[in-house]
Motif scaffolding. Structure first.
Motif, PDB file in Angstrom:
ATOM      1  N   SER A  40      -4.711   1.371   2.626  1.00  0.00           N
ATOM      2  CA  SER A  40      -4.623   0.057   3.282  1.00  0.00           C
ATOM      3  C   SER A  40      -5.618  -0.909   2.648  1.00  0.00           C
ATOM      4  O   SER A  40      -6.757  -0.533   2.388  1.00  0.00           O
ATOM      5  CB  SER A  40      -4.947   0.216   4.771  1.00  0.00           C
ATOM      6  OG  SER A  40      -4.966  -1.031   5.417  1.00  0.00           O
ATOM      7  N   GLN A  41      -5.178  -2.118   2.402  1.00  0.00           N
ATOM      8  CA  GLN A  41      -6.107  -3.142   1.943  1.00  0.00           C
ATOM      9  C   GLN A  41      -7.079  -3.460   3.067  1.00  0.00           C
ATOM     10  O   GLN A  41      -8.287  -3.366   2.918  1.00  0.00           O
ATOM     11  CB  GLN A  41      -5.321  -4.397   1.515  1.00  0.00           C
ATOM     12  CG  GLN A  41      -6.130  -5.499   0.852  1.00  0.00           C
ATOM     13  CD  GLN A  41      -6.991  -6.309   1.790  1.00  0.00           C
ATOM     14  OE1 GLN A  41      -8.197  -6.451   1.550  1.00  0.00           O
ATOM     15  NE2 GLN A  41      -6.440  -6.826   2.864  1.00  0.00           N
ATOM     16  N   SER A  42      -6.507  -3.833   4.216  1.00  0.00           N
ATOM     17  CA  SER A  42      -7.322  -4.353   5.319  1.00  0.00           C
ATOM     18  C   SER A  42      -8.056  -3.255   6.085  1.00  0.00           C
ATOM     19  O   SER A  42      -9.118  -3.499   6.655  1.00  0.00           O
ATOM     20  CB  SER A  42      -6.427  -5.096   6.305  1.00  0.00           C
ATOM     21  OG  SER A  42      -5.447  -4.207   6.818  1.00  0.00           O
TER      22      SER A  42
ATOM     23  N   THR B 228      -4.341  -2.367   9.612  1.00  0.00           N
ATOM     24  CA  THR B 228      -2.898  -2.411   9.895  1.00  0.00           C
ATOM     25  C   THR B 228      -2.581  -1.470  11.063  1.00  0.00           C
ATOM     26  O   THR B 228      -2.848  -0.262  10.988  1.00  0.00           O
ATOM     27  CB  THR B 228      -2.110  -2.026   8.627  1.00  0.00           C
ATOM     28  OG1 THR B 228      -2.480  -2.953   7.610  1.00  0.00           O
ATOM     29  CG2 THR B 228      -0.620  -2.065   8.851  1.00  0.00           C
TER      30      THR B 228
ATOM     31  N   GLU C 204       8.760 -11.901  -0.562  1.00  0.00           N
ATOM     32  CA  GLU C 204       7.818 -12.405   0.447  1.00  0.00           C
ATOM     33  C   GLU C 204       7.283 -13.792   0.103  1.00  0.00           C
ATOM     34  O   GLU C 204       6.967 -14.566   0.993  1.00  0.00           O
ATOM     35  CB  GLU C 204       6.690 -11.423   0.736  1.00  0.00           C
ATOM     36  CG  GLU C 204       5.649 -11.250  -0.325  1.00  0.00           C
ATOM     37  CD  GLU C 204       4.550 -10.267   0.081  1.00  0.00           C
ATOM     38  OE1 GLU C 204       4.195 -10.183   1.254  1.00  0.00           O
ATOM     39  OE2 GLU C 204       4.043  -9.568  -0.821  1.00  0.00           O
TER      40      GLU C 204
ATOM     41  N   SER D  27       0.837  -1.206   0.000  1.00  0.00           N
ATOM     42  CA  SER D  27       0.000   0.000   0.000  1.00  0.00           C
ATOM     43  C   SER D  27       0.873   1.257   0.000  1.00  0.00           C
ATOM     44  O   SER D  27       0.522   2.280  -0.583  1.00  0.00           O
ATOM     45  CB  SER D  27      -0.921   0.004   1.220  1.00  0.00           C
ATOM     46  OG  SER D  27      -1.773  -1.105   1.170  1.00  0.00           O
TER      47      SER D  27
ATOM     48  N   SER E 267      -0.168  -9.029  -1.634  1.00  0.00           N
ATOM     49  CA  SER E 267      -1.235  -8.160  -2.142  1.00  0.00           C
ATOM     50  C   SER E 267      -1.067  -7.955  -3.648  1.00  0.00           C
ATOM     51  O   SER E 267       0.025  -7.638  -4.124  1.00  0.00           O
ATOM     52  CB  SER E 267      -1.157  -6.823  -1.411  1.00  0.00           C
ATOM     53  OG  SER E 267      -2.267  -6.046  -1.743  1.00  0.00           O
TER      54      SER E 267
ATOM     55  N   LYS F  40       7.285  -8.378  -3.723  1.00  0.00           N
ATOM     56  CA  LYS F  40       6.496  -9.560  -4.119  1.00  0.00           C
ATOM     57  C   LYS F  40       7.393 -10.791  -4.153  1.00  0.00           C
ATOM     58  O   LYS F  40       7.044 -11.844  -3.632  1.00  0.00           O
ATOM     59  CB  LYS F  40       5.882  -9.400  -5.519  1.00  0.00           C
ATOM     60  CG  LYS F  40       4.635  -8.616  -5.734  1.00  0.00           C
ATOM     61  CD  LYS F  40       3.384  -9.062  -5.080  1.00  0.00           C
ATOM     62  CE  LYS F  40       3.295  -8.692  -3.641  1.00  0.00           C
ATOM     63  NZ  LYS F  40       2.661  -7.442  -3.322  1.00  0.00           N
TER      64      LYS F  40
END
Ligand code: M6R
Length: 607
Positions: A345-347, A350, A486, A301, A398, A483
């Protein structure tokens, strides 16, 4: 970070708790456990590793009881062993916790001095002892919890079970999310509405500092001053069907492939095609008056924010400060009252980003939030809520949330430029046109999947990989490296192409693949010069560019990936696809756990 669920039910709960944990496993997956009250005693089953191990444990030794709690863990204090797995219990209480009890050490010492014995290395176990001690002295569950909560520093969502009260659970939240679900003659607690989706859609979101007593009849909620309060009950709208991988082997692959659709879905809320205009939700502040933007986010993000910085500055000429959330508060940033603070933020949960948001609020900033979970804490604390419509993202890496964030941020940049008088209607129409083209161009990018899969074996044996890009392609290089590392566990670094000669060039040899992100355009020549510096030193290059770029500079590369030629504004949306696919196929080639890589969790709700 961890996921929790609790049920005060009419029927046996073990299977339903396990099902809830499956829906929460994205939050952490290094151990799991359940506890219930049965025949006047607390019973527990716990297992190290993935949820499947707990499921086996429950088959071998079923857990009876109609009231229970369950937990899936991402370890913070204490190794991911069975004895550190939640629920933590004494004879009187069992509890599950998401968050960190920061003052657990003095509390633990105090409890040990009073003769309490600890079975785990966790911070959580102190809470079980503190509550238990009071209950053993005759306090009611409510009295005990009320006395203990003010003693806890840090962040928590708790669900607590009491041996002598088999029809009751107590939940509490501070800094970590917790929802109450209302069923037919049953009541639930959960980390999110997704966990409770098969049980109920009727959800109340607890506020910071709230605690709640749930029974079969319903819930009584108290605020941090122990005053009874009502929290609105909303319909979650989250599907009860188990989220599945469709025809794909991994959630990550499915989510990469969903991007053209979800980006189009997201753009639909921000583009008025007929009027050739970008549109934002209503806001009760003057966007044209914004003189500076502060962007704060974490991980992927944050990289979306770095790309957006180029857009805000180029289109709207509004200066942007950007920080990773874990650094933001601690550098005591200078924030002029009335500035716009933008959180991505995706969620929406965080912990670092949420804490940064609250810091910005205290500094009298206007809070804008780009978020994928519209019921999340960040969404609820926003002045301007800018939802992405990516749908649930389950893979820890993500992907679709990132490209949807970019779509929203591009629309915000264009809108800001218009209200600032820096975008003519013709220029705005051009932006609307190019953004609308993005889903088709992303589809084109996906058509290179097989080639990328075929070249993954060139990268998979590497110990280190470099990603290079310039301008807005530099954050894409950072995202590519994130990416890859991780999910494949290969060490990877993203660098500004021109910065390579200031150090990282020393790493170049034929064992370090270098991924160069260089679409045609004004920066192409310069990036290619840096690429040639790599090749001159024996470096093996994978060039991601369009046909023109590959024709001009593809010779001598180890491999090339051809993207469609697109407008610079949508380059990040399109080039994200090969970057994601490359990381994905390398990880598959290495045989790593793509969707649940080691040591990670989807939602990082601890600081
Ligand atoms: O939910 P958020 O967007 O706030 O999460 C931020 C990061 O934890 C997240 O992007 C993380 O870096 C991903 N694993 C990256 O793929």
């Amino acid at each position: 970070m961890c996921g929790i669920i609790g049920i005060v039910g009419k029927e046996e709960v073990a299977d339903r708790l396990l099902d809830g944990l499956r829906r929460l496993e994205y939050r952490g997956y290094d151990s799991a456990g359940v506890a219930s009250v049965h025949d006047g005693a607390i019973e527990r089953r716990r297992a190290e590793g993935k949820l499947a191990n707990l499921a086996k444990e429950l088959v071998a030794e079923p857990l009876p009881g109609t009231t229970g709690i369950a937990h899936t863990r991402w370890a913070t204090h204490g190794a991911p062993t069975t004895s550190n797995a939640h629920p933590h219990a004494t004879q009187e209480v069992a509890l599950v916790h998401n968050g960190i009890i920061e003052n657990f050490k003095p509390l633990r010492e105090e409890l040990i001095a009073r003769g309490r014995h600890f079975d785990s290395q966790t911070d959580t176990e102190v809470v079980a002892h503190l509550v238990s001690e009071l209950v053993e002295q005759g306090a009611s569950p409510q009295e005990a919890v009320q006395q203990v909560l003010p003693r806890l520093h840090g962040a928590f969502a708790l669900a607590i079970l009491f041996r002598r009260h088999p029809d009751l659970l107590i939940g509490a939240r501070l800094g970590s999310p917790l929802v109450v679900g209302y069923g037919e003659g049953e009541t639930y607690l959960g980390s999110d509405a997704l966990a409770l989706a098969p049980l109920t859609q009727r959800i109340a979101y607890l506020d910071e500092g709230d605690w709640v007593v749930i029974t079969r009849e319903g819930a009584q909620i108290f605020d941090r001053d122990n005053v009874p309060v009502e929290r609105p009950v909303t319909l979650s709208g989250v599907s009860g069907a188990m989220i599945d991988k469709g025809n794909h082997r991994h959630f990550m692959a499915k989510e990469i492939y969903e991007q053209p659709v979800v980006v189009a879905q997201t753009l639909r809320s921000y583009l008025r095609r007929m009027e050739n205009q970008v549109a934002l939700p209503d806001m009760d502040f003057d966007l044209a008056g914004v003189r500076r933007i502060t962007i704060v986010a974490c991980g992927t993000s944050y990289y979306a924010g770095l790309i957006a910085k180029y857009w805000f500055e180029t289109f709207a000429r509004v200066p942007v400060d950007i920080d990773v959330a874990s650094e933001f508060r601690y550098r005591d940033p200078v924030l002029e009252p009335g500035g716009l603070a933008l959180f991505i933020s995706q969620s929406g949960e965080t912990a670092d980003t949420l804490a940064a948001l609250r810091h910005a609020r205290a500094e009298r900033q206007i809070i804008a939030v780009v978020v994928n979970v519209p019921t999340s804490s960040m969404a609820r604390e926003a002045d301007l809520l800018l939802p992405t419509h990516a749908g649930p993202e389950i893979g820890v890496a993500s992907t679709k949330a990132f490209t949807c964030q970019l779509a929203v941020l591009a629309a915000l940049a264009a809108n800001l430029a218009r209200v600032k008088g820096r975008l003519s209607p013709e220029e705005e129409a051009e932006i609307v046109y190019h953004l609308s083209e993005a889903p088709a161009a992303m589809n084109d990018a996906l058509s290179h999947d097989e080639e990328i899969e075929a070249m993954a074996h060139l990268i998979a044996p590497a110990r280190d990989v470099l990603y290079l890009g310039r301008g807005q392609d530099y954050p894409m290089a950072l995202e590519g490296a994130l990416k890859l590392k991780e999910i494949s566990y290969i060490h990877a670094e993203g660098y500004a192409a021109g910065e390579m000669k200031h150090g990282p060039i020393a790493l170049i040899d034929d064992a370090v693949p270098v991924i160069v992100i260089a679409p045609s355009g004004p920066l192409f020549e310069k990036t290619v010069s840096n690429m040639q510096e790599v090749q001159a030193r024996g470096g093996k290059v994978v060039l991601i560019s369009d046909a023109e770029g590959i024709a001009a500079a593809g010779d001598g590369c180890m491999a090339t990936i051809e993207m469609p030629r697109v407008h610079p504004l949508i380059v990040p949306l399109v080039y994200a696809v090969p970057v994601q696919l490359l990381a994905y196929h390398v990880a598959v080639a290495k045989g790593t756990d793509v969707d649940q890589p080691r040591n990670l969790a989807k939602s990082v709700t601890v600081e």
